[in-house]
Motif scaffolding. Structure first.
Motif, short mmCIF file in Angstrom:
data_model
loop_
_atom_site.label_atom_id
_atom_site.label_comp_id
_atom_site.label_asym_id
_atom_site.label_seq_id
_atom_site.Cartn_x
_atom_site.Cartn_y
_atom_site.Cartn_z
N GLN A 1 18.57 13.51 2.19
CA GLN A 1 17.65 12.54 1.61
C GLN A 1 17.78 11.21 2.35
N CYS A 2 16.66 10.50 2.45
CA CYS A 2 16.62 9.17 3.07
C CYS A 2 15.82 8.23 2.19
N ASN A 3 16.22 6.97 2.17
CA ASN A 3 15.46 5.95 1.44
C ASN A 3 15.58 4.62 2.16
N ILE A 4 14.69 3.69 1.79
CA ILE A 4 14.68 2.34 2.35
C ILE A 4 14.63 1.35 1.20
N SER A 5 15.38 0.27 1.34
CA SER A 5 15.35 -0.81 0.35
C SER A 5 15.46 -2.16 1.06
N PRO A 6 14.89 -3.24 0.49
CA PRO A 6 14.02 -3.24 -0.69
C PRO A 6 12.65 -2.65 -0.34
N THR A 7 11.93 -2.23 -1.35
CA THR A 7 10.70 -1.48 -1.11
C THR A 7 9.50 -2.37 -0.80
N GLN A 8 9.61 -3.69 -1.01
CA GLN A 8 8.45 -4.56 -0.75
C GLN A 8 8.30 -4.90 0.73
N LYS A 9 9.37 -4.72 1.53
CA LYS A 9 9.28 -4.99 2.96
C LYS A 9 8.70 -3.78 3.69
N GLN A 10 7.88 -4.04 4.69
CA GLN A 10 7.29 -2.94 5.45
C GLN A 10 8.32 -2.35 6.39
N ALA A 11 8.63 -1.07 6.19
CA ALA A 11 9.66 -0.40 6.99
C ALA A 11 9.33 1.08 7.08
N LEU A 12 10.03 1.78 8.00
CA LEU A 12 9.70 3.17 8.27
C LEU A 12 10.92 3.92 8.79
N ILE A 13 11.15 5.14 8.29
CA ILE A 13 12.06 6.12 8.88
C ILE A 13 11.22 7.38 9.05
N ALA A 14 11.17 7.93 10.26
CA ALA A 14 10.23 9.02 10.51
C ALA A 14 10.74 9.93 11.62
N VAL A 15 9.91 10.90 11.94
CA VAL A 15 10.21 11.83 13.02
C VAL A 15 10.20 11.07 14.35
N ASP A 16 10.93 11.59 15.32
CA ASP A 16 10.98 10.97 16.64
C ASP A 16 9.60 11.00 17.28
N THR A 17 9.23 9.91 17.92
CA THR A 17 7.88 9.80 18.48
C THR A 17 7.64 10.74 19.65
N ILE A 18 8.71 11.19 20.32
CA ILE A 18 8.56 12.08 21.47
C ILE A 18 8.62 13.54 21.05
N SER A 19 9.65 13.90 20.30
CA SER A 19 9.81 15.31 19.90
C SER A 19 8.93 15.67 18.71
N GLY A 20 8.50 14.68 17.93
CA GLY A 20 7.71 14.96 16.74
C GLY A 20 8.54 15.56 15.62
N LYS A 21 9.87 15.36 15.67
CA LYS A 21 10.76 15.93 14.66
C LYS A 21 11.85 14.94 14.27
N LEU A 22 12.33 15.08 13.05
CA LEU A 22 13.57 14.46 12.64
C LEU A 22 14.60 15.57 12.66
N ASP B 1 0.81 -1.23 0.00
CA ASP B 1 0.00 0.00 0.00
C ASP B 1 0.84 1.27 0.00
N THR B 2 2.15 1.17 -0.27
CA THR B 2 2.97 2.38 -0.42
C THR B 2 3.29 2.56 -1.90
N LYS B 3 3.72 3.76 -2.26
CA LYS B 3 4.06 4.07 -3.64
C LYS B 3 5.47 4.65 -3.70
N ALA B 4 5.97 4.86 -4.92
CA ALA B 4 7.35 5.29 -5.11
C ALA B 4 7.66 6.58 -4.36
N ALA B 5 6.69 7.50 -4.28
CA ALA B 5 6.91 8.77 -3.58
C ALA B 5 7.12 8.58 -2.09
#
Length: 212
Positions: free
Chosen positions: A179-200, A81-85
């Protein structure tokens, strides 16, 4: 005899120590006294999928040796359910800095903080590239996030080369491409803002020296 031995030891240590002039002249070792008395951010422009308007901020600390860049909507996702963007995000910040005449600066290290959820067999990669408008060369920093891992991350990186801002003025335009990316793209993975500060967050170490 004890005092003679101690004096001889002190003399040997003094001879082995680097001369004060050699430390001051090392472009990577800058005494705090040579930092400008004032550093101001004149303006910031943003461009990229990782930093919609109003979602990034830049601050300089009181010592003028640490720059904090924060992103509030920098999220990379892979899997069903994710796309290239979603698989890769980037942001180009153009930062106009004003400071006292007769100084130049360089970025000497980065510290990137956020949240990652990466399974075994997947890998995240983030890079931060700094350059100065009007100067050839750049400083690049790469940070790897191999799986498996889940939780906050705090990764430090040193540059592969050091580039200094130009001399001869009181302003300099610093360009940050992140810039950040994850590979391979078919595995469910995440890079995001910190859950406490709400920021990267990207903390950038800055070194100053007097122009010659």
């Amino acid at each position: 005899m004890k005092y003679v031995a101690l004096f001889a030891l002190a003399a040997r240590l003094a001879a082995a120590a680097p001369a004060a002039d050699s430390v001051v002249n090392d472009p990577l070792v800058v005494p705090l006294a040579t930092s400008p008395s004032s550093v101001r951010i004149h303006g910031i422009s943003l461009l990229g999928s990782g930093c919609p308007a109003g979602t990034a901020d830049v601050q300089i600390d009181e010592t003028k040796t640490l720059m904090e860049v924060t992103f509030s909507e920098y999220i990379i996702q892979t899997g069903p359910d994710t796309k290239a963007a979603d698989w890769r995000k980037n942001c180009k910040l153009t930062i106009n800095l004003a400071f006292d005449e007769g100084f130049q600066f360089a970025t000497l290290g980065t510290d990137m903080k956020g949240f990652a959820q990466i399974p075994s067999g997947a890998k995240g990669l983030c890079s931060n590239v700094f350059s100065f408008t009007g100067v050839s060369g750049q400083s690049s920093y790469s940070l790897n996030l191999p799986g498996p891992r889940e939780g906050p991350f705090d990764l430090k990186a040193d540059p592969d080369a050091v580039s200094w801002s130009p001399c001869g003025g009181t302003t300099s335009i610093l360009n940050l491409n992140t810039q950040c990316n994850i590979s391979p793209t078919q595995k469910q993975a995440l890079i995001a803002v910190d859950t406490i500060s709400g920021k990267l967050t990207v903390n950038v170490s800055i070194s100053w020296r007097k122009c010659r």
